[in-house]
Design a protein around this motif. Structure first.
Motif, PDB file in Angstrom:
ATOM      1  N   ALA A   1     -19.888  -2.220  -7.944  1.00  0.00           N
ATOM      2  CA  ALA A   1     -20.700  -1.246  -7.212  1.00  0.00           C
ATOM      3  C   ALA A   1     -19.873  -0.051  -6.785  1.00  0.00           C
ATOM      4  O   ALA A   1     -20.322   1.097  -6.830  1.00  0.00           O
ATOM      5  N   ALA A   2     -18.635  -0.303  -6.357  1.00  0.00           N
ATOM      6  CA  ALA A   2     -17.785   0.787  -5.888  1.00  0.00           C
ATOM      7  C   ALA A   2     -17.461   1.761  -7.014  1.00  0.00           C
ATOM      8  O   ALA A   2     -17.383   2.980  -6.809  1.00  0.00           O
ATOM      9  N   ASP A   3     -17.290   1.235  -8.234  1.00  0.00           N
ATOM     10  CA  ASP A   3     -16.940   2.106  -9.362  1.00  0.00           C
ATOM     11  C   ASP A   3     -18.056   3.075  -9.716  1.00  0.00           C
ATOM     12  O   ASP A   3     -17.830   4.075 -10.389  1.00  0.00           O
ATOM     13  N   HIS A   4     -19.274   2.799  -9.283  1.00  0.00           N
ATOM     14  CA  HIS A   4     -20.402   3.679  -9.595  1.00  0.00           C
ATOM     15  C   HIS A   4     -20.581   4.791  -8.565  1.00  0.00           C
ATOM     16  O   HIS A   4     -21.442   5.650  -8.733  1.00  0.00           O
ATOM     17  N   GLN A   5     -19.749   4.781  -7.497  1.00  0.00           N
ATOM     18  CA  GLN A   5     -19.820   5.861  -6.529  1.00  0.00           C
ATOM     19  C   GLN A   5     -18.912   7.004  -6.970  1.00  0.00           C
ATOM     20  O   GLN A   5     -17.781   6.785  -7.387  1.00  0.00           O
ATOM     21  N   ASP A   6     -19.438   8.218  -6.891  1.00  0.00           N
ATOM     22  CA  ASP A   6     -18.672   9.396  -7.313  1.00  0.00           C
ATOM     23  C   ASP A   6     -17.778   9.847  -6.163  1.00  0.00           C
ATOM     24  O   ASP A   6     -18.038  10.843  -5.494  1.00  0.00           O
ATOM     25  N   ILE A   7     -16.728   9.069  -5.929  1.00  0.00           N
ATOM     26  CA  ILE A   7     -15.856   9.334  -4.789  1.00  0.00           C
ATOM     27  C   ILE A   7     -14.500   8.692  -5.078  1.00  0.00           C
ATOM     28  O   ILE A   7     -14.416   7.691  -5.789  1.00  0.00           O
ATOM     29  N   ARG A   8     -13.432   9.319  -4.586  1.00  0.00           N
ATOM     30  CA  ARG A   8     -12.129   8.669  -4.714  1.00  0.00           C
ATOM     31  C   ARG A   8     -11.877   7.839  -3.473  1.00  0.00           C
ATOM     32  O   ARG A   8     -11.779   8.361  -2.369  1.00  0.00           O
ATOM     33  N   PRO A   9     -11.794   6.506  -3.606  1.00  0.00           N
ATOM     34  CA  PRO A   9     -11.506   5.696  -2.424  1.00  0.00           C
ATOM     35  C   PRO A   9     -10.072   5.920  -1.965  1.00  0.00           C
ATOM     36  O   PRO A   9      -9.190   6.281  -2.766  1.00  0.00           O
ATOM     37  N   LEU A  10      -9.838   5.721  -0.681  1.00  0.00           N
ATOM     38  CA  LEU A  10      -8.474   5.744  -0.173  1.00  0.00           C
ATOM     39  C   LEU A  10      -7.788   4.447  -0.566  1.00  0.00           C
ATOM     40  O   LEU A  10      -8.326   3.362  -0.355  1.00  0.00           O
ATOM     41  N   ARG A  11      -6.606   4.556  -1.115  1.00  0.00           N
ATOM     42  CA  ARG A  11      -5.851   3.375  -1.530  1.00  0.00           C
ATOM     43  C   ARG A  11      -4.955   2.939  -0.376  1.00  0.00           C
ATOM     44  O   ARG A  11      -4.010   3.628  -0.008  1.00  0.00           O
ATOM     45  N   ILE A  12      -5.276   1.789   0.208  1.00  0.00           N
ATOM     46  CA  ILE A  12      -4.521   1.269   1.338  1.00  0.00           C
ATOM     47  C   ILE A  12      -3.905  -0.069   0.938  1.00  0.00           C
ATOM     48  O   ILE A  12      -4.599  -0.960   0.441  1.00  0.00           O
ATOM     49  N   GLY A  13      -2.624  -0.217   1.171  1.00  0.00           N
ATOM     50  CA  GLY A  13      -1.946  -1.482   0.918  1.00  0.00           C
ATOM     51  C   GLY A  13      -1.627  -2.192   2.221  1.00  0.00           C
ATOM     52  O   GLY A  13      -1.416  -1.558   3.251  1.00  0.00           O
ATOM     53  N   ILE A  14      -1.619  -3.515   2.184  1.00  0.00           N
ATOM     54  CA  ILE A  14      -1.168  -4.319   3.315  1.00  0.00           C
ATOM     55  C   ILE A  14      -0.002  -5.179   2.842  1.00  0.00           C
ATOM     56  O   ILE A  14      -0.175  -6.049   1.982  1.00  0.00           O
ATOM     57  N   LEU A  15       1.182  -4.894   3.348  1.00  0.00           N
ATOM     58  CA  LEU A  15       2.324  -5.768   3.109  1.00  0.00           C
ATOM     59  C   LEU A  15       2.248  -6.873   4.158  1.00  0.00           C
ATOM     60  O   LEU A  15       2.614  -6.674   5.322  1.00  0.00           O
ATOM     61  N   ASN A  16       1.744  -8.018   3.759  1.00  0.00           N
ATOM     62  CA  ASN A  16       1.394  -9.085   4.688  1.00  0.00           C
ATOM     63  C   ASN A  16       2.571 -10.046   4.847  1.00  0.00           C
ATOM     64  O   ASN A  16       2.846 -10.854   3.965  1.00  0.00           O
ATOM     65  N   LEU A  17       3.229  -9.967   5.993  1.00  0.00           N
ATOM     66  CA  LEU A  17       4.388 -10.803   6.276  1.00  0.00           C
ATOM     67  C   LEU A  17       4.046 -11.973   7.192  1.00  0.00           C
ATOM     68  O   LEU A  17       4.916 -12.776   7.516  1.00  0.00           O
ATOM     69  N   MET A  18       2.781 -12.067   7.610  1.00  0.00           N
ATOM     70  CA  MET A  18       2.373 -13.125   8.525  1.00  0.00           C
ATOM     71  C   MET A  18       2.170 -14.448   7.777  1.00  0.00           C
ATOM     72  O   MET A  18       1.771 -14.459   6.610  1.00  0.00           O
ATOM     73  N   PRO A  19       2.448 -15.579   8.436  1.00  0.00           N
ATOM     74  CA  PRO A  19       2.274 -16.868   7.757  1.00  0.00           C
ATOM     75  C   PRO A  19       0.813 -17.196   7.459  1.00  0.00           C
ATOM     76  O   PRO A  19       0.509 -17.768   6.406  1.00  0.00           O
ATOM     77  N   LYS A  20      -0.104 -16.845   8.367  1.00  0.00           N
ATOM     78  CA  LYS A  20      -1.531 -17.093   8.137  1.00  0.00           C
ATOM     79  C   LYS A  20      -2.122 -15.884   7.415  1.00  0.00           C
ATOM     80  O   LYS A  20      -2.700 -14.984   8.027  1.00  0.00           O
ATOM     81  N   LYS A  21      -1.947 -15.876   6.105  1.00  0.00           N
ATOM     82  CA  LYS A  21      -2.315 -14.697   5.314  1.00  0.00           C
ATOM     83  C   LYS A  21      -3.803 -14.363   5.424  1.00  0.00           C
ATOM     84  O   LYS A  21      -4.174 -13.206   5.624  1.00  0.00           O
ATOM     85  N   ILE A  22      -4.668 -15.359   5.281  1.00  0.00           N
ATOM     86  CA  ILE A  22      -6.106 -15.105   5.236  1.00  0.00           C
ATOM     87  C   ILE A  22      -6.594 -14.572   6.582  1.00  0.00           C
ATOM     88  O   ILE A  22      -7.388 -13.621   6.638  1.00  0.00           O
ATOM     89  N   GLN A  23      -6.138 -15.155   7.672  1.00  0.00           N
ATOM     90  CA  GLN A  23      -6.523 -14.662   8.997  1.00  0.00           C
ATOM     91  C   GLN A  23      -6.110 -13.203   9.169  1.00  0.00           C
ATOM     92  O   GLN A  23      -6.887 -12.380   9.665  1.00  0.00           O
ATOM     93  N   THR A  24      -4.909 -12.858   8.740  1.00  0.00           N
ATOM     94  CA  THR A  24      -4.422 -11.479   8.864  1.00  0.00           C
ATOM     95  C   THR A  24      -5.210 -10.540   7.967  1.00  0.00           C
ATOM     96  O   THR A  24      -5.540  -9.417   8.368  1.00  0.00           O
ATOM     97  N   GLU A  25      -5.539 -10.980   6.760  1.00  0.00           N
ATOM     98  CA  GLU A  25      -6.375 -10.162   5.866  1.00  0.00           C
ATOM     99  C   GLU A  25      -7.701  -9.824   6.536  1.00  0.00           C
ATOM    100  O   GLU A  25      -8.157  -8.671   6.513  1.00  0.00           O
ATOM    101  N   ASN A  26      -8.329 -10.844   7.119  1.00  0.00           N
ATOM    102  CA  ASN A  26      -9.617 -10.626   7.774  1.00  0.00           C
ATOM    103  C   ASN A  26      -9.504  -9.626   8.913  1.00  0.00           C
ATOM    104  O   ASN A  26     -10.369  -8.751   9.068  1.00  0.00           O
ATOM    105  N   GLN A  27      -8.465  -9.751   9.714  1.00  0.00           N
ATOM    106  CA  GLN A  27      -8.320  -8.893  10.890  1.00  0.00           C
ATOM    107  C   GLN A  27      -8.193  -7.426  10.503  1.00  0.00           C
ATOM    108  O   GLN A  27      -8.884  -6.560  11.063  1.00  0.00           O
ATOM    109  N   PHE A  28      -7.332  -7.122   9.548  1.00  0.00           N
ATOM    110  CA  PHE A  28      -7.131  -5.720   9.181  1.00  0.00           C
ATOM    111  C   PHE A  28      -8.288  -5.186   8.338  1.00  0.00           C
ATOM    112  O   PHE A  28      -8.686  -4.020   8.489  1.00  0.00           O
ATOM    113  N   ALA A  29      -8.837  -6.015   7.459  1.00  0.00           N
ATOM    114  CA  ALA A  29      -9.978  -5.571   6.659  1.00  0.00           C
ATOM    115  C   ALA A  29     -11.179  -5.273   7.537  1.00  0.00           C
ATOM    116  O   ALA A  29     -11.948  -4.339   7.284  1.00  0.00           O
ATOM    117  N   ARG A  30     -11.363  -6.052   8.599  1.00  0.00           N
ATOM    118  CA  ARG A  30     -12.469  -5.834   9.532  1.00  0.00           C
ATOM    119  C   ARG A  30     -12.367  -4.449  10.169  1.00  0.00           C
ATOM    120  O   ARG A  30     -13.360  -3.722  10.279  1.00  0.00           O
TER     121      ARG A  30
END
Length: 322
Positions: free
Chosen positions: A27-56
């Motif tokens: 769906a995102a590829d069909h939008q005529d827009i350049r998304p911002l490319r954001i990386g997360i260098l995740n150093l926390m042991p609970k990776k999934i919890q940290t992913e959720n927090q920042f993605a939220r």
């Protein structure tokens, strides 16, 4: 606009249930827009919890964001399933030739170690230098922020006799800062650390302090020269994250030889059986939304120009940095 996530990433279902706008790749590829490319260098042991927090937090902004999860090349995660790491994460060596509008470097539970004693310090130093050519804006969080301010300015972290643990009041030192747009004069922020950065040493390095607490010291620092901001506390925490840490410490029965204390100003009436209210959520969304907004206003449309030229749409001027 939503945050762009793989449909199989756990954060996709978690955030969808919460009403956060998420979008799959098709769906995102069909939008005529350049998304911002954001990386997360995740150093926390609970990776999934940290992913959720920042993605939220990033999913609440009005811009489309393409998220890339990054890990250290040699360090192996012990608390997250190997198949999750293989499917969703890329090593730094795999992405080092790419350009990013933004990068978050998370905290890590290794603050008792000197920076040079961290097993992946050499690669992290390479990453921090790499941000100056391949990342438009970098956000260092807790230990990640301490590592960056030490690497670029030599500002040391200091080990404390007691853990700073709880919800602390902070003062807005710079209401005019674009990163603090909409902030109150005072706000609460979760804190969980055994180290501190000192106000006089940060000021001696010529860096502006944006948020500060008389109890726990500087919290948010801007580094204009390196296109970075550093937060030493945890706006991204969920309502129960400090409670989880408290119960973990109780179960371990020992934390660096110190008596285990309740997180201050956190549980209602200091009763750990009561659910703590979230009093920092709005400021968390403001801070990360303001950071994303600043990236959008200043990043080059052509990602290949990141690190070479900054276009500031607020003043309609170009600053060549090469």
């Amino acid at each position: 606009m939503p945050i762009r996530l793989p449909r199989s990433l756990p954060a996709y279902d978690v955030l969808s249930r919460e009403g956060v706008m998420v979008m799959g790749r098709s769906a995102a590829d069909h939008q005529d827009i350049r998304p911002l490319r954001i990386g997360i260098l995740n150093l926390m042991p609970k990776k999934i919890q940290t992913e959720n927090q920042f993605a939220r937090l990033m999913g609440a902004t009005p811009l489309q964001i393409e998220l890339t999860l990054i890990r250290m090349s040699e360090h192996q995660a012990r608390n997250t399933a190997a198949d999750h790491m293989t499917e969703f994460y890329r090593t730094f060596q795999e992405v080092k030739d790419q350009k990013f509008d933004g990068l978050i470097i998370t905290g890590a539970p290794i603050e008792h170690l000197d920076f040079e004693d961290v097993t992946y310090w050499n690669e992290l130093s390479e990453i921090m230098d790499w941000t100056q050519t391949n990342v438009h804006s970098t956000f260092g969080v807790c230990w990640g922020g301490m590592a960056m301010i030490n690497h670029f300015h030599g500002v040391r972290k200091h080990v404390l006799d007691e853990k700073l643990f709880g919800l602390y009041r902070h003062m807005n030192f710079d209401p005019q800062s674009p990163y603090l747009r909409g902030f109150s004069d005072e706000m609460s922020m979760p804190v969980s650390r055994w180290t501190e950065m000192r106000k006089d040493e940060i000021e001696a390095a010529g860096l502006p302090i944006l948020l500060h607490s008389n109890e726990v010291g500087p919290a948010l620092v801007e580094d204009p020269e390196h296109r970075a901001i550093y937060v030493f506390n945890h706006f991204e925490y969920d309502s129960d994250t400090l409670a989880q840490e408290y119960r973990r410490d109780l179960e371990s029965n020992q934390v660096q030889g110190a008596e285990i204390q309740l997180p201050v100003n956190y549980f209602p009436s200091d009763d750990p059986t009561k659910a703590p209210p979230n009093t920092w959520r709005s400021h968390a969304h403001l801070l990360y939304g303001n950071w994303i907004s600043e990236i959008y206003l200043t990043t080059p449309y052509n990602v290949d120009e990141i690190g070479l030229k900054t276009t500031d749409l607020r003043t309609n001027t170009d600053d060549v940095t090469e």
